[in-house]
Design a protein around this motif. Structure first.
Motif, PDB file in Angstrom:
ATOM      1  N   ALA A  22       0.649  -1.382   0.098  1.00  0.00           N
ATOM      2  CA  ALA A  22       0.042   0.342  -0.062  1.00  0.00           C
ATOM      3  C   ALA A  22       1.154   0.987   0.082  1.00  0.00           C
ATOM      4  N   GLU A  23       0.408   2.567  -0.265  1.00  0.00           N
ATOM      5  CA  GLU A  23       0.902   3.484  -0.531  1.00  0.00           C
ATOM      6  C   GLU A  23       1.202   4.401   1.098  1.00  0.00           C
ATOM      7  N   ASN A  24       1.882   3.243   1.715  1.00  0.00           N
ATOM      8  CA  ASN A  24       1.590   4.089   3.580  1.00  0.00           C
ATOM      9  C   ASN A  24       2.862   4.711   4.045  1.00  0.00           C
ATOM     10  N   VAL A  25       3.924   5.068   3.115  1.00  0.00           N
ATOM     11  CA  VAL A  25       5.149   5.939   3.575  1.00  0.00           C
ATOM     12  C   VAL A  25       5.196   7.200   3.406  1.00  0.00           C
ATOM     13  N   PRO A  26       5.024   8.196   3.961  1.00  0.00           N
ATOM     14  CA  PRO A  26       5.979   9.457   3.328  1.00  0.00           C
ATOM     15  C   PRO A  26       6.700   9.386   2.380  1.00  0.00           C
ATOM     16  N   ASN A  27       6.595  10.098   1.635  1.00  0.00           N
ATOM     17  CA  ASN A  27       7.854  10.296   0.469  1.00  0.00           C
ATOM     18  C   ASN A  27       7.677  11.998   0.384  1.00  0.00           C
ATOM     19  N   PRO A  28       8.726  12.305  -1.057  1.00  0.00           N
ATOM     20  CA  PRO A  28       8.775  14.177  -0.628  1.00  0.00           C
ATOM     21  C   PRO A  28       7.621  14.743  -2.059  1.00  0.00           C
ATOM     22  N   TYR A  29       6.923  13.872  -2.273  1.00  0.00           N
ATOM     23  CA  TYR A  29       6.419  14.110  -3.329  1.00  0.00           C
ATOM     24  C   TYR A  29       5.025  14.422  -3.460  1.00  0.00           C
ATOM     25  N   VAL A  30       3.879  13.200  -2.801  1.00  0.00           N
ATOM     26  CA  VAL A  30       2.527  13.173  -2.908  1.00  0.00           C
ATOM     27  C   VAL A  30       2.582  12.690  -1.265  1.00  0.00           C
ATOM     28  N   PHE A  31       1.421  13.162  -0.798  1.00  0.00           N
ATOM     29  CA  PHE A  31       0.698  12.860   0.756  1.00  0.00           C
ATOM     30  C   PHE A  31       0.718  10.776   0.745  1.00  0.00           C
ATOM     31  N   SER A  32       0.740   9.961   1.476  1.00  0.00           N
ATOM     32  CA  SER A  32       0.576   8.685   2.063  1.00  0.00           C
ATOM     33  C   SER A  32      -0.687   8.530   1.154  1.00  0.00           C
ATOM     34  N   ARG A  33      -1.459   7.061   1.505  1.00  0.00           N
ATOM     35  CA  ARG A  33      -1.968   7.253   1.101  1.00  0.00           C
ATOM     36  C   ARG A  33      -2.502   5.818   1.587  1.00  0.00           C
ATOM     37  N   PRO A  34      -2.609   5.868   2.882  1.00  0.00           N
ATOM     38  CA  PRO A  34      -2.807   4.275   3.928  1.00  0.00           C
ATOM     39  C   PRO A  34      -3.879   3.597   3.172  1.00  0.00           C
ATOM     40  N   PHE A  35      -5.004   4.351   3.265  1.00  0.00           N
ATOM     41  CA  PHE A  35      -6.081   3.249   2.398  1.00  0.00           C
ATOM     42  C   PHE A  35      -5.949   2.963   0.532  1.00  0.00           C
ATOM     43  N   ARG A  36      -5.214   2.997   0.302  1.00  0.00           N
ATOM     44  CA  ARG A  36      -4.337   2.845  -1.699  1.00  0.00           C
ATOM     45  C   ARG A  36      -3.300   1.720  -1.966  1.00  0.00           C
ATOM     46  N   VAL A  37      -3.240   0.983  -2.643  1.00  0.00           N
ATOM     47  CA  VAL A  37      -2.461  -0.153  -3.428  1.00  0.00           C
ATOM     48  C   VAL A  37      -2.375   0.373  -5.085  1.00  0.00           C
ATOM     49  N   ASN A  38      -1.673   1.262  -5.507  1.00  0.00           N
ATOM     50  CA  ASN A  38      -1.658   1.272  -6.834  1.00  0.00           C
ATOM     51  C   ASN A  38      -1.348   0.080  -7.378  1.00  0.00           C
ATOM     52  N   ALA A  39      -1.648  -0.598  -7.454  1.00  0.00           N
ATOM     53  CA  ALA A  39      -2.352  -1.843  -8.244  1.00  0.00           C
ATOM     54  C   ALA A  39      -1.504  -2.915  -9.063  1.00  0.00           C
ATOM     55  N   GLY A  40      -1.426  -1.901 -10.866  1.00  0.00           N
ATOM     56  CA  GLY A  40      -1.062  -1.941 -11.644  1.00  0.00           C
ATOM     57  C   GLY A  40      -1.821  -1.793 -12.832  1.00  0.00           C
ATOM     58  N   ALA A  41      -1.499  -2.480 -13.610  1.00  0.00           N
ATOM     59  CA  ALA A  41      -2.170  -2.485 -14.820  1.00  0.00           C
ATOM     60  C   ALA A  41      -3.374  -2.976 -15.168  1.00  0.00           C
ATOM     61  N   VAL A  42      -4.439  -3.040 -15.365  1.00  0.00           N
ATOM     62  CA  VAL A  42      -6.016  -2.965 -15.981  1.00  0.00           C
ATOM     63  C   VAL A  42      -5.914  -4.575 -16.332  1.00  0.00           C
ATOM     64  N   HIS A  43      -5.000  -5.183 -17.110  1.00  0.00           N
ATOM     65  CA  HIS A  43      -5.441  -6.779 -17.763  1.00  0.00           C
ATOM     66  C   HIS A  43      -4.703  -7.744 -16.440  1.00  0.00           C
ATOM     67  N   SER A  44      -4.439  -6.736 -15.233  1.00  0.00           N
ATOM     68  CA  SER A  44      -3.455  -7.934 -14.690  1.00  0.00           C
ATOM     69  C   SER A  44      -4.561  -8.775 -13.322  1.00  0.00           C
ATOM     70  N   TYR A  45      -4.397  -9.631 -12.461  1.00  0.00           N
ATOM     71  CA  TYR A  45      -4.917 -10.603 -12.425  1.00  0.00           C
ATOM     72  C   TYR A  45      -4.789 -10.835 -10.325  1.00  0.00           C
ATOM     73  N   CYS A  46      -5.560 -10.070 -10.008  1.00  0.00           N
ATOM     74  CA  CYS A  46      -5.948  -9.568  -8.065  1.00  0.00           C
ATOM     75  C   CYS A  46      -6.324 -10.828  -6.822  1.00  0.00           C
ATOM     76  N   ARG A  47      -5.724 -11.338  -6.293  1.00  0.00           N
ATOM     77  CA  ARG A  47      -6.436 -12.026  -5.468  1.00  0.00           C
ATOM     78  C   ARG A  47      -7.606 -11.397  -4.564  1.00  0.00           C
ATOM     79  N   VAL A  48      -8.852 -12.288  -4.348  1.00  0.00           N
ATOM     80  CA  VAL A  48      -9.867 -11.419  -3.826  1.00  0.00           C
ATOM     81  C   VAL A  48     -10.628 -12.632  -3.405  1.00  0.00           C
ATOM     82  N   PRO A  49     -11.629 -12.496  -2.350  1.00  0.00           N
ATOM     83  CA  PRO A  49     -11.629 -13.729  -1.493  1.00  0.00           C
ATOM     84  C   PRO A  49     -12.180 -14.879  -2.060  1.00  0.00           C
ATOM     85  N   GLY A  50     -12.551 -16.284  -0.588  1.00  0.00           N
ATOM     86  CA  GLY A  50     -12.649 -17.312  -1.137  1.00  0.00           C
ATOM     87  C   GLY A  50     -11.328 -18.148  -2.219  1.00  0.00           C
ATOM     88  N   GLY A  51     -10.256 -17.465  -2.348  1.00  0.00           N
ATOM     89  CA  GLY A  51      -9.813 -18.391  -2.906  1.00  0.00           C
ATOM     90  C   GLY A  51      -9.590 -18.120  -4.695  1.00  0.00           C
TER      91      GLY A  51
END
Length: 331
Positions: free
Chosen positions: A199-228
């Motif tokens: 997640a984007e939970n570490v502050p850096n000089p360029y943007v505020f941290s967003r501890p609720f956000r994951v910059n996850a990847g390109a639109v085609h990507s697979y992502c793990r969701v509940p239930g295996g």
């Protein structure tokens, strides 16, 4: 679909019901005639003679005291839901029934019992029925259920290539959960190898941290969701579920609050593990980090061949997000 986390409030106790709902319980099992009292406290599935779920129609109740009790459940149709009241010797029968894929919710009275039932065959029973008037005990049992519900096994992979790709569409997943430490989402180009993106939970000089956000990847990507299961990042939307994982593979279900798709520069990261090569396409940005052994994270802007990252390996092959046994090559 039958909820997996119930609380049994018999006899009716308003304070206990409120405590259960605040702990994330999905269904309240109440005495007949009290469905309205339960619904008055919040939107919840009610379990009683005049409720949403009814014994004998939507589920069956038993205890496992003799071999015949186990055989009764084993002989029932696979889609029948059973609520089992524990006895002194139910673990081995539960292991047998879980191995058969039977849907069993076990009545749990302590956090220790909840941990025991969630660990059956390392898969756990289908669900739990929390039976306690102690608010702290209820919260602990509910927490035990959530923390163990989507654990995964991670392995260490060695980065072999990092290549800029130019512009493309990437997905930011904003969850309804405050994400701390090295936790993030499992994402990849193939369902056989999903990278742990922090997640984007570490502050850096360029943007505020967003501890609720994951910059996850390109639109085609697979992502793990509940239930295996897996889902395409492009298919996620508000109200859906994703699995947050830390470096030890401990999983927790989180709800999606918002999904942002924006055109950004991308890069390809490849890594090898167990004799196989896997890849993921991520935004080329300082704030995007992959998780390494021990929870260390490294920005994709600085990652190099030879660095180690954590990923989840499993057999490739998905049909609408469900693992299937068939010949599929993804590369």
């Amino acid at each position: 679909m039958i909820p997996r986390l119930w609380a049994r409030i018999v006899p009716w106790d308003k304070a206990a019901a409120v405590s259960a709902l605040e702990s994330g319980v999905e269904a309240l099992w109440v005495p007949d005639g009290f469905a309205g009292d339960a619904i008055a406290l919040g939107r919840v599935t009610t379990v009683c003679g005049d409720g949403d779920l009814r014994e004998g129609t939507d589920f069956r109740v038993t205890s496992i005291e003799r071999k015949e009790d186990e055989e009764l459940i084993a002989a029932s149709p696979a889609d029948v839901v059973w609520v089992v009241f524990p006895t002194e010797r139910e673990i081995i029968p539960l292991e047998n029934l879980v191995a058969m894929g039977r849907k069993i919710l076990v009545v749990s009275r302590t956090a220790r019992e909840a941990a025991l039932y969630r660990g059956v065959l390392e898969r756990g029973v289908y669900g739990l029925v929390l039976d306690s008037r102690n608010p702290a005990e209820v919260r602990e049992m509910a927490g035990e259920f959530r923390e163990r519900s989507d654990d995964v096994s991670l392995t260490t992979a060695c980065v072999t290539e990092v290549t800029p790709l130019g512009m493309g569409d990437r997905v930011c997943v904003d969850t309804c959960t405050w994400i701390d430490g090295s936790r993030g989402l499992l994402v990849g180009n193939s369902s056989a190898g999903l990278f742990l993106v922090c997640a984007e939970n570490v502050p850096n000089p360029y943007v505020f941290s967003r501890p609720f956000r994951v910059n996850a990847g390109a639109v085609h990507s697979y992502c793990r969701v509940p239930g295996g299961r897996t889902a395409y990042l492009s298919d996620l939307s508000a109200g859906g579920g994703v699995v947050l994982v830390d470096e030890a593979g401990r999983g927790e279900i989180a709800h999606v609050g918002r999904v942002k798709v924006e055109r950004r520069p991308l890069l390809l990261v490849k890594a090898a593990a167990s004799g196989n090569e896997y890849s993921v396409v991520l935004q080329n940005a300082e704030t995007v980090r992959l998780v390494g052994p021990g929870g260390a994270t490294v920005s994709v802007g600085r990652i190099c061949p030879g660095d180690e990252v954590m990923l989840m390996e499993e057999r490739a092959g998905r049909h609408f997000g469900i693992a299937v046994e068939e010949t599929i090559r993804e590369k």
